[in-house]
Scaffold this motif. Sequence first.
Motif, PDB file in Angstrom:
ATOM      1  N   SER B  20      -0.724  17.754 -39.288  1.00 54.15           N
ATOM      2  CA  SER B  20      -1.357  18.502 -40.181  1.00 54.15           C
ATOM      3  C   SER B  20      -1.033  17.733 -41.792  1.00 54.15           C
ATOM      4  N   ALA B  21      -0.425  16.992 -41.928  1.00 46.19           N
ATOM      5  CA  ALA B  21      -0.013  16.305 -43.272  1.00 46.19           C
ATOM      6  C   ALA B  21      -0.762  14.945 -43.602  1.00 46.19           C
ATOM      7  N   TYR B  22      -1.693  14.874 -44.574  1.00 45.99           N
ATOM      8  CA  TYR B  22      -2.401  13.888 -44.759  1.00 45.99           C
ATOM      9  C   TYR B  22      -2.309  13.668 -46.166  1.00 45.99           C
ATOM     10  N   CYS B  23      -2.741  12.086 -46.435  1.00 45.68           N
ATOM     11  CA  CYS B  23      -2.925  11.754 -47.688  1.00 45.68           C
ATOM     12  C   CYS B  23      -4.092  10.702 -48.102  1.00 45.68           C
ATOM     13  N   LEU B  24      -5.104  11.464 -48.980  1.00 45.10           N
ATOM     14  CA  LEU B  24      -6.359  10.858 -49.065  1.00 45.10           C
ATOM     15  C   LEU B  24      -6.002  10.120 -50.481  1.00 45.10           C
ATOM     16  N   GLN B  25      -6.609   8.836 -50.487  1.00 41.82           N
ATOM     17  CA  GLN B  25      -6.557   8.103 -51.768  1.00 41.82           C
ATOM     18  C   GLN B  25      -7.542   6.970 -51.518  1.00 41.82           C
ATOM     19  N   PRO B  26      -8.113   6.843 -52.766  1.00 45.95           N
ATOM     20  CA  PRO B  26      -9.194   5.932 -53.036  1.00 45.95           C
ATOM     21  C   PRO B  26      -8.923   4.212 -52.495  1.00 45.95           C
ATOM     22  N   ILE B  27      -9.575   3.387 -51.822  1.00 45.57           N
ATOM     23  CA  ILE B  27      -9.156   2.331 -51.506  1.00 45.57           C
ATOM     24  C   ILE B  27      -9.436   1.308 -52.699  1.00 45.57           C
ATOM     25  N   PRO B  28      -8.245   0.534 -52.861  1.00 46.05           N
ATOM     26  CA  PRO B  28      -8.458  -0.281 -54.199  1.00 46.05           C
ATOM     27  C   PRO B  28      -9.496  -0.996 -54.455  1.00 46.05           C
ATOM     28  N   ASP B  29     -10.370  -1.221 -55.393  1.00 45.26           N
ATOM     29  CA  ASP B  29     -11.644  -1.956 -55.846  1.00 45.26           C
ATOM     30  C   ASP B  29     -12.650  -1.751 -54.663  1.00 45.26           C
ATOM     31  N   ASN B  30     -12.663  -0.839 -54.078  1.00 45.73           N
ATOM     32  CA  ASN B  30     -13.690  -0.391 -53.117  1.00 45.73           C
ATOM     33  C   ASN B  30     -14.058   1.181 -53.531  1.00 45.73           C
ATOM     34  N   PRO B  31     -15.270   1.200 -54.340  1.00 41.93           N
ATOM     35  CA  PRO B  31     -15.562   2.752 -54.527  1.00 41.93           C
ATOM     36  C   PRO B  31     -15.962   3.394 -53.653  1.00 41.93           C
ATOM     37  N   TYR B  32     -16.494   2.729 -52.324  1.00 41.91           N
ATOM     38  CA  TYR B  32     -17.332   3.336 -51.316  1.00 41.91           C
ATOM     39  C   TYR B  32     -16.382   4.095 -50.246  1.00 41.91           C
ATOM     40  N   PHE B  33     -15.009   3.745 -50.189  1.00 41.44           N
ATOM     41  CA  PHE B  33     -14.231   4.266 -49.205  1.00 41.44           C
ATOM     42  C   PHE B  33     -13.081   4.867 -49.695  1.00 41.44           C
ATOM     43  N   PHE B  34     -12.419   5.594 -48.675  1.00 45.38           N
ATOM     44  CA  PHE B  34     -11.241   6.171 -48.885  1.00 45.38           C
ATOM     45  C   PHE B  34     -10.300   6.027 -47.909  1.00 45.38           C
ATOM     46  N   ALA B  50     -22.901  10.712 -50.072  1.00 43.64           N
ATOM     47  CA  ALA B  50     -23.800  10.151 -50.912  1.00 43.64           C
ATOM     48  C   ALA B  50     -24.163   8.636 -51.017  1.00 43.64           C
ATOM     49  N   PHE B  51     -23.197   8.041 -50.399  1.00 43.69           N
ATOM     50  CA  PHE B  51     -23.075   6.362 -50.519  1.00 43.69           C
ATOM     51  C   PHE B  51     -24.094   6.065 -49.447  1.00 43.69           C
ATOM     52  N   PHE B  52     -24.303   6.427 -48.478  1.00 46.52           N
ATOM     53  CA  PHE B  52     -25.167   5.990 -47.301  1.00 46.52           C
ATOM     54  C   PHE B  52     -25.987   7.056 -46.697  1.00 46.52           C
ATOM     55  N   PHE B  53     -25.955   8.199 -46.940  1.00 46.53           N
ATOM     56  CA  PHE B  53     -26.851   9.306 -46.318  1.00 46.53           C
ATOM     57  C   PHE B  53     -27.163  10.145 -47.449  1.00 46.53           C
ATOM     58  N   PRO B  54     -27.785   9.804 -48.261  1.00 44.13           N
ATOM     59  CA  PRO B  54     -28.374  10.628 -49.356  1.00 44.13           C
ATOM     60  C   PRO B  54     -28.848  12.068 -49.208  1.00 44.13           C
ATOM     61  N   ASP B  55     -29.592  12.276 -47.978  1.00 38.82           N
ATOM     62  CA  ASP B  55     -29.998  13.616 -47.528  1.00 38.82           C
ATOM     63  C   ASP B  55     -29.103  14.606 -47.134  1.00 38.82           C
ATOM     64  N   TYR B  56     -27.858  13.976 -46.741  1.00 37.25           N
ATOM     65  CA  TYR B  56     -27.004  14.642 -45.841  1.00 37.25           C
ATOM     66  C   TYR B  56     -26.332  15.998 -46.641  1.00 37.25           C
ATOM     67  N   SER B  57     -25.782  15.833 -47.784  1.00 38.82           N
ATOM     68  CA  SER B  57     -25.198  16.954 -48.331  1.00 38.82           C
ATOM     69  C   SER B  57     -25.617  18.151 -48.481  1.00 38.82           C
ATOM     70  N   PHE B 122     -25.086   4.632 -38.058  1.00 40.14           N
ATOM     71  CA  PHE B 122     -24.670   3.340 -38.588  1.00 40.14           C
ATOM     72  C   PHE B 122     -24.897   3.474 -40.199  1.00 40.14           C
ATOM     73  N   LEU B 123     -23.781   2.992 -40.821  1.00 40.75           N
ATOM     74  CA  LEU B 123     -23.763   3.159 -42.205  1.00 40.75           C
ATOM     75  C   LEU B 123     -24.944   2.185 -42.857  1.00 40.75           C
ATOM     76  N   PHE B 124     -24.995   0.922 -42.162  1.00 41.53           N
ATOM     77  CA  PHE B 124     -26.073  -0.121 -42.524  1.00 41.53           C
ATOM     78  C   PHE B 124     -27.121  -0.019 -41.333  1.00 41.53           C
ATOM     79  N   PRO B 125     -28.308  -0.173 -41.586  1.00 47.57           N
ATOM     80  CA  PRO B 125     -29.297   0.113 -40.850  1.00 47.57           C
ATOM     81  C   PRO B 125     -29.266  -1.195 -40.042  1.00 47.57           C
ATOM     82  N   PRO B 126     -29.537  -1.440 -38.833  1.00 45.48           N
ATOM     83  CA  PRO B 126     -29.665  -2.682 -38.032  1.00 45.48           C
ATOM     84  C   PRO B 126     -30.161  -4.004 -38.869  1.00 45.48           C
ATOM     85  N   GLU B 127     -31.441  -3.747 -39.543  1.00 40.65           N
ATOM     86  CA  GLU B 127     -31.998  -4.946 -40.225  1.00 40.65           C
ATOM     87  C   GLU B 127     -31.226  -5.388 -41.485  1.00 40.65           C
ATOM     88  N   GLN B 128     -30.251  -4.433 -42.137  1.00 37.72           N
ATOM     89  CA  GLN B 128     -29.194  -4.712 -42.980  1.00 37.72           C
ATOM     90  C   GLN B 128     -28.017  -5.426 -42.587  1.00 37.72           C
TER      91      GLN B 128
END
Lengths: 73, 133
Positions: B20-34, B50-57, B122-128
């Motif tokens: 049950s005990a977790y720690c959430l933190q940003p990944i240094p120098d990468n604003p897109y992942f935690f 919001a970064f990859f699936f804008p309509d999702y929220s 996929f975070l990145f569509p196959p063509e990307q």
Amino acid sequence: MLVLTRKAGQNLVIGDNIIIKILEVKGDAVKVGIEAPRELAVNRQEIHEAIRQANQAAAFNKNSIPALPLLKK
Amino acid sequence: MTAAVALQMMPGLLGFEDISAYCLQPIPDNPYFFSLTTNEGPSFILTKPAFFFPDYSAQVKKDLLANNELEEKGTEVYLIVTVPERIAEMTANLLAPLLIKGENGLACQIVLHQSGYTTRHFLFPPEQQRNCG
């Protein structure tokens, strides 16, 4: 396993605070309503299993955090 | 979010019910992942929709409001990311996002019933994909 027969419109009670409502029976499908405390997750079993597997596939050891792409946006 | 946040996962994640005990933190120098880490158990990579699936929220909010699950403001939606060997093929679990409320340190994984989402998008569509990672 306890096996009970119910008709549409009839309910089951589990413990003090879980109610299973048989809403509709149509062909081979049964529509069920569930009233349960919020902290109890209620899922279709195959969904439950898919999420368990997805969580396990996503987990990794703290000492081997994968390198991630830096995006050009 | 800039600093590490201690979180209580209630209930525990499926597959890791005892933790049950977790720690959430940003990944240094990468604003897109935690990173979502535990002391002894598993760690996860998260992202925000919001970064990859804008309509999702918007969809999540609609779903949660309909189920009365989003009772308080300040709840943020995060997605668990699976990072395969070919990093460009990383996927996010849109079927079962995490709701995290940093200020009281609570987190839980919910299921978007009837949404049509799966555990692997996929975070990145196959063509990307050949342009990243």
